[in-house]
Design an enzyme around this catalytic site. Structure first.
Site, mmCIF file in Angstrom:
data_model
loop_
_atom_site.group_PDB
_atom_site.id
_atom_site.type_symbol
_atom_site.label_atom_id
_atom_site.label_comp_id
_atom_site.label_asym_id
_atom_site.label_seq_id
_atom_site.Cartn_x
_atom_site.Cartn_y
_atom_site.Cartn_z
ATOM 1 N N HIS A 163 67.762 59.236 60.603
ATOM 2 C CA HIS A 163 68.356 57.934 60.286
ATOM 3 C C HIS A 163 67.955 56.875 61.301
ATOM 4 O O HIS A 163 67.493 57.191 62.410
ATOM 5 C CB HIS A 163 69.895 58.036 60.213
ATOM 6 C CG HIS A 163 70.579 58.301 61.517
ATOM 7 N ND1 HIS A 163 70.882 57.309 62.427
ATOM 8 C CD2 HIS A 163 71.027 59.457 62.073
ATOM 9 C CE1 HIS A 163 71.490 57.839 63.476
ATOM 10 N NE2 HIS A 163 71.591 59.141 63.300
ATOM 11 N N CYS A 180 70.989 64.357 65.559
ATOM 12 C CA CYS A 180 70.186 63.744 64.498
ATOM 13 C C CYS A 180 68.796 63.369 65.018
ATOM 14 O O CYS A 180 68.546 63.338 66.210
ATOM 15 C CB CYS A 180 70.873 62.496 63.951
ATOM 16 S SG CYS A 180 72.308 62.874 62.917
#
Length: 206
Positions: A163, A180
Site C-alpha cells: 500500500h 506491510c
C-alpha cells in the site's frame, strides 16, 4: 568533471557508469564521493590513472564502452536498482517484491510493466516471505490495528498488504512498516492497483 560538479553531463556520466556496473543508484546529476569511486573503478579497469575525476581521455573511453542513455536510464522510476527477478516471478501476473533491492516489480509473463521503491516491516513486525495471492483490494483503507491510512491496499497475507505510505514518502528508509510493503510513489502505485486482479500472484523474496 570532479567532486562538487552538478549538471546534466554528470547525470549522463552516472547513467553510463551504471550501465557498466560501476554506479549502483539512480543518477542524481551531482558528482559526490560515490561517483568519484565509480569513476576510479572504471579508470582502473581501463588501465587509466585512477584519479576519480573525468578528463577528456576518461570520457572518451567511457562513451566508447557504453551507449547513449535513454530517458528512463537518466531518470529511472526507482531509486534502487531492480533485483534479478525470482524464478517464481517469471510466469503469469506477479507482484515481485525483493527485500534485497527494496523494490517491487509488477510483472506480466516475465516482463516488468512497472517498478517502484518499497520498504518493509521492522525486526519486531517483519514482512512475511513466500508466494501468496492478492486476496483483497481496497482503494481506501485504515489499519484496524494501527489506525493509519493505507490507500491502494492489496492484501496478500492476513493483514499484510502492499500500500501507499505517506510516512515512507516523508521519511524514506528512516522508518519501517508494521509488516506491510510500503510504496512512496502514489501515482505509480495507483496505476498498478488498477491493473492487479484479485488472485494475481505476490512473491516476497530476498
Amino acid at each position: 568533471m570532479a567532486e562538487g560538479t552538478e549538471n546534466e553531463q554528470v547525470r549522463e556520466l552516472q547513467a553510463r557508469l551504471r550501465q557498466l556496473g560501476h554506479f549502483h543508484r539512480s543518477p542524481t546529476a551531482f558528482y559526490g564521493s560515490m561517483t568519484a569511486e565509480a569513476v576510479s573503478a572504471f579508470q582502473k579497469k581501463q588501465g587509466l590513472s585512477a584519479t576519480g575525476e573525468v578528463d577528456g581521455g576518461t570520457w572518451e573511453k567511457l562513451t566508447a564502452a557504453s551507449r547513449k542513455p535513454t530517458a528512463g536510464e537518466l531518470r529511472p522510476a526507482t531509486t534502487n536498482e531492480l533485483d534479478k527477478p525470482d524464478a517464481r516471478c517469471m510466469t503469469g501476473r506477479v507482484l515481485c517484491i525483493s527485500k534485497e533491492s527494496r523494490t517491487l516489480a509488477w510483472m506480466i509473463d516475465g516482463k516488468v510493466v512497472s517498478a517502484m521503491d518499497v520498504r518493509f516491516g521492522s525486526e519486531n513486525t517483519p514482512t512475511r516471505e513466500g508466494t501468496f495471492k492478492a486476496d483483497r483490494k481496497e482503494r481506501e483503507w485504515e489499519s484496524t490495528l494501527y489506525h493509519t491510512s493505507m490507500p491502494y491496499s492489496m492484501f496478500f497475507s492476513g493483514g499484510q498488504a502492499v500500500h501507499y505510505s505517506a510516512d515512507f514518502k516523508a521519511r524514506g528508509y528512516n522508518g519501517g512498516s508494521h509488516g506491510c510493503v510500503n510504496v512512496r510513489d502514489r501515482e505509480r502505485l495507483s496505476a498498478v492497483f488498477g491493473q492487479v486482479k484479485v488472485g494475481d500472484k505476490v512473491v516476497v523474496h530476498w
